[in-house]
Design a protein around this motif. Structure first.
Motif, short mmCIF file in Angstrom:
data_model
loop_
_atom_site.label_atom_id
_atom_site.label_comp_id
_atom_site.label_asym_id
_atom_site.label_seq_id
_atom_site.Cartn_x
_atom_site.Cartn_y
_atom_site.Cartn_z
N VAL A 56 74.09 42.35 23.97
CA VAL A 56 72.71 42.57 24.41
C VAL A 56 71.76 42.45 23.22
O VAL A 56 70.71 41.83 23.32
CB VAL A 56 72.58 43.94 25.12
CG1 VAL A 56 71.12 44.28 25.39
CG2 VAL A 56 73.38 43.97 26.40
N LEU A 57 72.15 43.03 22.09
CA LEU A 57 71.32 42.93 20.88
C LEU A 57 71.19 41.48 20.42
O LEU A 57 70.12 41.07 19.97
CB LEU A 57 71.89 43.79 19.76
CG LEU A 57 71.72 45.30 19.93
CD1 LEU A 57 72.45 46.04 18.82
CD2 LEU A 57 70.26 45.68 19.96
N GLY B 90 67.61 39.67 20.05
CA GLY B 90 67.21 39.03 18.79
C GLY B 90 66.89 37.57 18.97
O GLY B 90 65.86 37.07 18.49
N ALA B 91 67.74 36.86 19.70
CA ALA B 91 67.52 35.43 19.93
C ALA B 91 66.25 35.19 20.75
O ALA B 91 65.46 34.29 20.43
CB ALA B 91 68.73 34.81 20.62
N LEU B 92 66.05 35.99 21.79
CA LEU B 92 64.85 35.81 22.61
C LEU B 92 63.58 36.12 21.83
O LEU B 92 62.55 35.47 22.04
CB LEU B 92 64.93 36.69 23.86
CG LEU B 92 65.91 36.23 24.94
CD1 LEU B 92 65.99 37.27 26.05
CD2 LEU B 92 65.52 34.87 25.49
N THR B 93 63.65 37.05 20.91
CA THR B 93 62.49 37.37 20.08
C THR B 93 62.11 36.19 19.20
O THR B 93 60.94 35.81 19.11
CB THR B 93 62.76 38.63 19.23
OG1 THR B 93 63.12 39.69 20.11
CG2 THR B 93 61.55 39.02 18.41
N VAL B 94 63.11 35.59 18.54
CA VAL B 94 62.85 34.41 17.70
C VAL B 94 62.35 33.26 18.57
O VAL B 94 61.37 32.58 18.22
CB VAL B 94 64.11 34.00 16.91
CG1 VAL B 94 63.91 32.66 16.22
CG2 VAL B 94 64.49 35.07 15.91
N TRP C 285 71.66 41.37 10.90
CA TRP C 285 72.43 42.62 10.89
C TRP C 285 73.71 42.48 11.72
O TRP C 285 74.79 42.91 11.29
CB TRP C 285 71.59 43.78 11.41
CG TRP C 285 72.39 45.04 11.53
CD1 TRP C 285 72.85 45.62 12.66
CD2 TRP C 285 72.88 45.83 10.45
NE1 TRP C 285 73.58 46.74 12.36
CE2 TRP C 285 73.61 46.90 11.00
CE3 TRP C 285 72.75 45.76 9.07
CZ2 TRP C 285 74.22 47.87 10.23
CZ3 TRP C 285 73.37 46.73 8.30
CH2 TRP C 285 74.09 47.77 8.87
N LEU C 286 73.60 41.88 12.89
CA LEU C 286 74.78 41.69 13.74
C LEU C 286 75.78 40.75 13.07
O LEU C 286 77.00 40.96 13.17
CB LEU C 286 74.36 41.16 15.11
CG LEU C 286 73.55 42.14 15.95
CD1 LEU C 286 73.00 41.45 17.19
CD2 LEU C 286 74.37 43.37 16.32
#
Length: 84
Positions: A5-6, A10-14, A46-47
């Protein structure tokens, strides 16, 4: 929160910043774009660190660092007053 989910967040934010720039809703020097890139790539970095995914960490770590440096530069630049 779940690792997958993280990653998606993260990908959708970028990607949101990228799409907004491509559609000319924002610019590559806007605070919103740079914040989205810094945070999204930071989460992904981070991931990658926690998964020991070194190539992905290199990509996202540099992406986040460059975005953060650009964001700081934009925030430090005095704004030009609107002509009245």
């Amino acid at each position: 929160m779940n690792h997958d989910v993280l990653q998606i967040i993260g990908a959708l934010t970028v990607l949101a910043g990228y799409v907004a720039t491509q559609l000319r809703w924002t610019t590559p020097r806007s605070i919103g774009y740079l914040t989205a890139n810094t945070l999204g790539a930071g989460v992904l970095a981070w991931l990658a660190w926690t998964s020991r995914d070194w190539g992905f960490l290199l990509l996202e770590g540099v992406w986040s660092a460059v975005s953060a440096a650009s964001l700081i530069a934009v925030l430090r630049t005095p704004s030009t007053p609107d002509p009245a």
